[in-house]
Enzyme design. Structure first.
Site, short mmCIF file in Angstrom:
data_model
loop_
_atom_site.label_atom_id
_atom_site.label_comp_id
_atom_site.label_asym_id
_atom_site.label_seq_id
_atom_site.Cartn_x
_atom_site.Cartn_y
_atom_site.Cartn_z
N LEU A 39 -19.60 1.84 -5.36
CA LEU A 39 -20.88 1.55 -6.49
C LEU A 39 -22.11 0.99 -5.53
CD1 LEU A 39 -21.90 0.74 -9.66
CD2 LEU A 39 -21.61 -2.20 -8.53
N LEU A 40 -22.29 0.68 -4.35
CA LEU A 40 -23.02 0.54 -3.29
C LEU A 40 -22.87 1.90 -2.46
CD1 LEU A 40 -22.84 -3.21 -2.15
CD2 LEU A 40 -24.17 -1.61 -4.80
N GLY A 59 -24.17 4.98 -3.03
CA GLY A 59 -25.29 6.11 -3.46
C GLY A 59 -24.79 6.84 -4.27
N SER A 110 -13.43 -4.10 -0.28
CA SER A 110 -14.67 -3.69 -0.84
C SER A 110 -16.38 -4.16 -0.33
CB SER A 110 -14.22 -4.05 -2.41
OG SER A 110 -15.11 -3.18 -3.76
N TYR A 133 0.62 -1.19 -0.29
CA TYR A 133 -0.27 -0.12 0.04
C TYR A 133 1.06 1.11 0.13
CZ TYR A 133 -4.30 -2.76 1.16
OH TYR A 133 -4.63 -3.80 1.08
N LEU A 176 -18.43 -1.79 -0.63
CA LEU A 176 -19.69 -1.01 -1.05
C LEU A 176 -19.00 -1.78 -2.94
CD1 LEU A 176 -19.38 1.97 1.09
CD2 LEU A 176 -20.68 0.62 1.15
#
Length: 332
Positions: A221-222, A224, A215, A53, A217
């Protein structure tokens, strides 16, 4: 904050995992420290990172940011269950020098020492294999891990992105050697991507691994994504990559619109629901939330206490049906 045991271990961890992948590339060091302080204040004690990272020429930078935060003292390191990962190519660009990636005993030894130095700590609580290594025998991997445990450099080992059969193979090899085996599996799992329910999660449950979804969301994508298009509030992740590709598909876009409409009807925030749904799933220890801002962390923390009604859960299953268990999912 709510807590649970990590898989079959006695280790108590928060049901929300602080993901740090954005620390460095998206969030500067000072703001990253502020987010980590706020997470600890909220009761989040499970922090996840990886040696790669920071990405590109800055690989390792995220671990360094955690290290400078731990160095501030105040029992920060003592209060945190620290997870990092090994496997990736640590070269700034191009191919890695031989034995500077994957899971050979040599690279594991080298990588753990480098992570410990960057993290400014004497041990890692959960050392995770970031990907399967098709070239290194599992016996060799466990030999290296057992040495690190004996040296006190790591306490537990976990996997990430493993297939169900690989979890079984890895833990059966550990059992034969008298090793403790994997205690967690970090996999891609969310409402829009439920294939882990077929084999990965059942294998994790059978072998006593806690499931840590990454991930949650689905790249924003999830969270909003369509609503944010209209307000101009879309994040970098929700307007590019996996999210943008999905929204370009009319069928997939209609599904996300139905998701946002359902939650709007019940006055619920999409991002919080995406996390809360995962907390209802069998075998899940806690999803990884990787906030770029303090506000995103606060939203994720609220999700831990969010109770979803049967009506909402049923509606989510209709919009995003799971594949079902194997072999029925693909056979009869």
């Amino acid at each position: 904050m709510k807590y649970t045991h990590l898989g079959r271990t006695g280790l108590e961890v928060s049901r929300l995992v602080l993901g740090t992948m954005n620390f460095g590339p998206q969030t500067n060091e000072a703001d990253s420290h502020t987010i980590m302080d706020a997470a600890l204040d909220a009761g989040v004690n499970f922090f996840d990172t990886a040696n790669v990272y920071g990405w590109g020429e800055n690989k390792g930078r995220t671990e360094e940011i955690l290290g400078t935060w731990f160095a501030k003292g105040g029992e920060r390191r003592d209060k945190v269950v620290l997870a990092t990962k090994v496997y990736g190519n640590m070269a700034a660009d191009g191919d890695a020098w031989p034995n500077h990636h994957k899971l050979s005993a040599l690279n594991i030894r080298r990588a753990v020492d480098a992570s410990l130095k960057r993290l400014q700590t004497d041990h890692i609580d959960l050392y995770q294999f970031h990907h399967i290594d098709r070239d290194t025998p599992v016996d060799e991997i466990w030999q290296a891990v057992d040495v690190l445990i004996q040296q006190g450099k790591i306490l537990y080992a976990g996997s990430s992105n493993f297939a169900g059969w690989k979890i079984a193979q890895t833990n059966e090899t550990a059992r034969r050697r008298g090793s403790y085996g994997l205690v967690s599996e970090q996999c891609l799992y969310n409402l829009a991507e439920r294939r882990a329910e077929m084999e990965v999660i059942p294998a994790a449950q059978e072998y006593g691994l806690g499931v840590i979804p990454w991930s949650p969301l689905h790249g924003g994508l999830l969270g909003g994504a369509i609503r944010k298009e209209g307000t101009g509030g879309g994040s970098a992740r929700s307007t590019t990559g996996r999210s943008a590709e999905t929204l370009a598909d009319p069928v997939a876009r209609a599904r996300i619109q139905a998701y946002e409409d359902l939650l709007g009807k019940h006055g619920l925030e999409p991002g919080e629901v995406g996390l809360a749904w995962l907390l209802t799933r069998p075998g899940v220890t806690g999803p990884i939330s990787g906030p770029r801002t303090l506000e995103q962390l606060e939203s994720a923390v609220r999700a831990v206490d969010l109770e979803l009604s049967d009506e909402v859960l049923g509606g989510l299953d209709e919009i995003f049906p799971g594949p079902g268990p194997s072999p029925e999912a693909f056979a009869w």
